[in-house]
Design an enzyme around this catalytic site. Structure first.
Site, PDB file in Angstrom:
ATOM      1  N   PRO A   1       0.969  -1.203   0.130  1.00  0.00           N
ATOM      2  CA  PRO A   1       0.148  -0.010   0.012  1.00  0.00           C
ATOM      3  C   PRO A   1       0.827   1.257   0.042  1.00  0.00           C
ATOM      4  CG  PRO A   1      -0.961  -1.544   1.633  1.00  0.00           C
ATOM      5  CD  PRO A   1       0.514  -1.905   1.025  1.00  0.00           C
ATOM      6  N   GLU A   2       0.447   2.178  -0.869  1.00  0.00           N
ATOM      7  CA  GLU A   2       1.106   3.692  -0.971  1.00  0.00           C
ATOM      8  C   GLU A   2       0.461   4.582  -0.346  1.00  0.00           C
ATOM      9  OE1 GLU A   2       2.942   4.010  -4.835  1.00  0.00           O
ATOM     10  OE2 GLU A   2       3.294   1.778  -5.036  1.00  0.00           O
TER      11      GLU A   2
ATOM     12  N   HIS B   1      -5.023 -15.252   8.210  1.00  0.00           N
ATOM     13  CA  HIS B   1      -3.883 -14.222   8.182  1.00  0.00           C
ATOM     14  C   HIS B   1      -4.051 -13.059   9.280  1.00  0.00           C
ATOM     15  CE1 HIS B   1      -1.628 -16.470   5.374  1.00  0.00           C
ATOM     16  NE2 HIS B   1      -2.788 -16.186   4.078  1.00  0.00           N
TER      17      HIS B   1
ATOM     18  N   ARG C   1       1.872 -11.314   4.646  1.00  0.00           N
ATOM     19  CA  ARG C   1       3.553 -11.575   4.798  1.00  0.00           C
ATOM     20  C   ARG C   1       4.098 -11.121   6.192  1.00  0.00           C
ATOM     21  NH1 ARG C   1       5.841 -10.863  -0.244  1.00  0.00           N
ATOM     22  NH2 ARG C   1       7.779 -11.465   0.732  1.00  0.00           N
TER      23      ARG C   1
ATOM     24  N   ARG D   1      21.626  14.357  -6.904  1.00  0.00           N
ATOM     25  CA  ARG D   1      21.682  13.117  -6.683  1.00  0.00           C
ATOM     26  C   ARG D   1      22.089  12.136  -8.106  1.00  0.00           C
ATOM     27  NH1 ARG D   1      18.216  14.437  -2.528  1.00  0.00           N
ATOM     28  NH2 ARG D   1      18.184  12.952  -0.854  1.00  0.00           N
TER      29      ARG D   1
END
Length: 301
Positions: free
Chosen positions: A2-3, A118, A137, A182
């Site tokens: 998820p972002e 889960h 996970r 950078r």
């Protein structure tokens, strides 16, 4: 994982469904999901008897301000100062922090709902509802931050985050300063949470496509015009994804168990070998610093 749009979608759902309801107790089914306190028993003792005054998002973190159930409605803000050395006055019972990591889900369900295999943490609320943290996970984490402690002293990742993409601090001038010094690919830089908080693999690819920039292009080679376009499209892509309820390619669900819809309108992400929506050139995929990266070789240069 998820972002920002997915976490924002969860945050908004939690604010609609969970505020003001007392936490009666809970059950920790996987000990390592609790990052603080060390003891799951202490974690549950910290949140038991509290109500949630508001949920807020910082980067990919969720933070609930806890209050006494009898407290009046607490003021809610969209941009709390998580770097502040003192906790907000409106959370006299501390704070509840959550990071979904790769596969975490927060689901607001009836207590009689069959338990998913889960499920890692359950918080029981008044009215036979519960908030379940489901995480296949097992990388997700939860924190209880006691009152009178600085939040970043417990949730230490907050201290390293760059500005929010929708904030005034995330200006074209700021992004230019960060990128032009950078020597790394622009896609890699966009995944650095110290540069901009919340952008991840999906929306970096999407923003770069709309900006016409190859993900492998070095930051130091970007022109001023390219950085200006990138700044604009980062914000636009994130807003579009939030409006679509986020992206579901595998695990993401909102708090009501509903998929996000942005994947159906994605420009390049997860569209390897499919025709570009602009020029029909097949979308290409490569690995960049270990992450799948999607782009159009015709539209991006």
């Amino acid at each position: 994982m998820p972002e920002l749009p997915e976490v924002e979608t969860v945050c908004r759902g939690l604010n609609q469904l969970t505020l003001g309801t007392s936490i009666l107790g809970g059950d920790v089914l996987l000990r390592r999901t609790i990052a603080h306190p060390v003891s799951p028993t202490d974690f549950l003792a910290g949140v038991q008897g509290c109500a949630i005054a508001s949920w807020q998002r910082r980067g990919k973190y969720l933070l609930a301000q806890l209050c006494n159930p009898t407290d009046p409605d607490s003021p809610q803000g969209d941009s709390p100062d998580f770097s502040d050395s003192t906790p907000p006055a409106s959370n006299p019972r501390g704070s509840l922090g959550v990071h979904l990591r790769m596969t975490g889900q927060l689901l607001w369900v009836h207590q009689e709902e069959p338990l998913h295999k889960h499920t890692r943490v359950r918080l029981f609320f008044k009215g036979d509802r519960e908030l379940r943290f489901v995480d296949q996970r097992t990388f997700g984490q939860m924190w209880w931050v006691p009152p009178n402690l600085p939040i970043p002293s417990i949730i230490t990742g907050l201290a390293n985050l760059g500005p929010e993409p929708f904030s005034a601090a995330f200006s074209v001038e700021y992004l230019t300063r960060q990128l032009q010094r950078r020597q790394k690919p622009i896609k890699t830089a966009l995944l650095d949470q110290a540069i901009v908080a919340g952008v991840g693999n999906i929306y970096a690819d999407e923003s770069l496509f709309l900006s016409g920039i190859l993900p492998t292009k070095l930051c130091t080679h970007l022109s001023t015009a390219e950085i200006e376009r990138l700044h604009t499209h980062i914000i636009q892509v994130l807003q579009a994804a939030i409006a679509a309820g986020g992206t579901t390619f595998s695990n993401f669900l909102n708090v009501s168990g509903i998929n996000g819809n942005y994947g159906g309108i994605a420009w390049v992400y997860n569209r390897s070998a499919q025709p570009c929506r602009v020029c029909d050139t097949p979308i290409q995929r490569l690995k960049l610093t270990g992450r799948s990266t999607h782009f159009c070789p015709q539209c991006q240069n």
